[in-house]
Enzyme design. Structure first.
Site, PDB file in Angstrom:
ATOM      1  N   ASP A  65       0.855  -1.182   0.000  1.00 25.39           N
ATOM      2  CA  ASP A  65       0.000   0.000   0.000  1.00 25.39           C
ATOM      3  C   ASP A  65       0.890   1.231   0.000  1.00 25.39           C
ATOM      4  O   ASP A  65       2.105   1.122   0.186  1.00 25.39           O
ATOM      5  CB  ASP A  65      -1.008  -0.011   1.149  1.00 25.39           C
ATOM      6  CG  ASP A  65      -0.378   0.047   2.530  1.00 25.39           C
ATOM      7  OD1 ASP A  65       0.832  -0.232   2.656  1.00 25.39           O
ATOM      8  OD2 ASP A  65      -1.090   0.364   3.495  1.00 25.39           O
ATOM      9  N   TYR A  67       3.005   4.715   0.767  1.00 26.41           N
ATOM     10  CA  TYR A  67       3.665   5.268   1.943  1.00 26.41           C
ATOM     11  C   TYR A  67       2.661   6.116   2.719  1.00 26.41           C
ATOM     12  O   TYR A  67       1.833   6.811   2.126  1.00 26.41           O
ATOM     13  CB  TYR A  67       4.858   6.124   1.530  1.00 26.41           C
ATOM     14  CG  TYR A  67       5.973   5.359   0.854  1.00 26.41           C
ATOM     15  CD1 TYR A  67       6.652   4.337   1.508  1.00 26.41           C
ATOM     16  CD2 TYR A  67       6.368   5.670  -0.445  1.00 26.41           C
ATOM     17  CE1 TYR A  67       7.684   3.642   0.896  1.00 26.41           C
ATOM     18  CE2 TYR A  67       7.403   4.986  -1.066  1.00 26.41           C
ATOM     19  CZ  TYR A  67       8.061   3.971  -0.398  1.00 26.41           C
ATOM     20  OH  TYR A  67       9.081   3.296  -1.009  1.00 26.41           O
ATOM     21  N   PHE A  78       6.722   1.937  -4.292  1.00 29.10           N
ATOM     22  CA  PHE A  78       8.108   2.118  -3.870  1.00 29.10           C
ATOM     23  C   PHE A  78       8.679   3.504  -4.188  1.00 29.10           C
ATOM     24  O   PHE A  78       9.777   3.837  -3.771  1.00 29.10           O
ATOM     25  CB  PHE A  78       9.037   1.041  -4.455  1.00 29.10           C
ATOM     26  CG  PHE A  78       8.758  -0.345  -3.964  1.00 29.10           C
ATOM     27  CD1 PHE A  78       9.081  -0.714  -2.669  1.00 29.10           C
ATOM     28  CD2 PHE A  78       8.147  -1.287  -4.779  1.00 29.10           C
ATOM     29  CE1 PHE A  78       8.808  -1.998  -2.194  1.00 29.10           C
ATOM     30  CE2 PHE A  78       7.869  -2.572  -4.321  1.00 29.10           C
ATOM     31  CZ  PHE A  78       8.205  -2.924  -3.026  1.00 29.10           C
ATOM     32  N   HIS A 187      10.552  -9.706   0.243  1.00 28.97           N
ATOM     33  CA  HIS A 187      10.345  -8.260   0.144  1.00 28.97           C
ATOM     34  C   HIS A 187      11.662  -7.529   0.413  1.00 28.97           C
ATOM     35  O   HIS A 187      12.483  -7.993   1.212  1.00 28.97           O
ATOM     36  CB  HIS A 187       9.279  -7.830   1.162  1.00 28.97           C
ATOM     37  CG  HIS A 187       8.745  -6.460   0.921  1.00 28.97           C
ATOM     38  ND1 HIS A 187       9.375  -5.328   1.416  1.00 28.97           N
ATOM     39  CD2 HIS A 187       7.664  -6.029   0.245  1.00 28.97           C
ATOM     40  CE1 HIS A 187       8.684  -4.264   1.048  1.00 28.97           C
ATOM     41  NE2 HIS A 187       7.638  -4.657   0.339  1.00 28.97           N
TER      42      HIS A 187
END
Length: 223
Positions: A65, A67, A78, A187
């Site tokens: 989701d 920031y 990202f 991740h």
């Protein structure tokens, strides 16, 4: 509910905006915005679709989701605006790019140069409440992004999907792997990057696959 969407994506997804879950999601977002700060700003919610038209997609990177800090979210997973410090996960992504390809990372955290080359930077959930990660989980966005992935899988050929971490990898059954390539890794967050994200070489692998298919490789950094 029908937001302004890039025309090629609108042709593919227009039926989704007429479904009941999207009206429920719209009502949820309206209520959230009356009580809380919500990121990214409204015009940026669908920025990934604006930056990478449907026919231009070559690579898909799935985030979780947006920031949740002020000024960070800009609708590309990202990615942060040029003026923002690099978040830890993006620092690790840049480290792997440098180790894998030998090129210098981009000079800041704004990843639109990737998006303009065909890297579709999609979060699973497209909005979030300020300072509350995953606060907009299970309110309809996942159904929408499932539809996005299914459309890419069914209507495009030869895409490369980069699935980092368990949430992204749960989308794998939506992808027809007879038509596309799926690369998986932990991740890139500091909690898991050392468990196999570092050394995954996804960036050079992606470029090799694209080249084999007669497509221009992605410039992941600065040569």
């Amino acid at each position: 509910m029908q937001p302004k969407l890039e025309p090629s994506w609108l042709r593919v997804l227009q039926d989704e905006f007429a479904k009941p879950y999207m009206y429920a999601l719209r009502d949820f977002l309206r209520a959230e915005k009356r009580q809380y700060v919500v990121y990214p700003p409204g015009p940026r919610i669908f920025h990934a679709f604006e930056a990478t038209p449907f026919e231009a997609v070559k690579v898909v990177i799935l985030g979780q989701d947006p920031y949740h800090g002020p000024g960070q979210a800009e609708g590309l997973c990202f990615s942060v605006p040029e003026t923002q410090p690099l978040p830890p996960s993006l620092q690790n992504i840049y480290k792997e790019i440098q180790d894998d390809t030998g090129c210098q990372p981009l000079p800041n955290g704004h990843l639109e140069p990737w998006a303009r080359q065909g890297v579709f930077l999609l979060n699973t959930t497209l909005t979030v409440r300020e300072h509350q990660p995953l606060s907009h989980k299970d309110h309809g966005w996942e159904t929408f992004t499932d539809a996005v992935i299914k459309a890419l899988s069914a209507q495009r050929e030869g895409l490369v999907f980069l699935l980092w971490g368990s949430p992204a990898q749960r989308k794998r059954p939506l992808i027809d792997e007879t038509r596309h390539t799926v690369l998986t890794a932990p991740h890139p967050s500091p909690l898991s990057a050392y468990r196999g994200f570092f050394g995954c070489k996804h960036f050079s692998q992606t470029n090799r696959i694209l080249a084999e298919r007669g497509l221009k490789p992605i410039e992941w950094g600065v040569a």
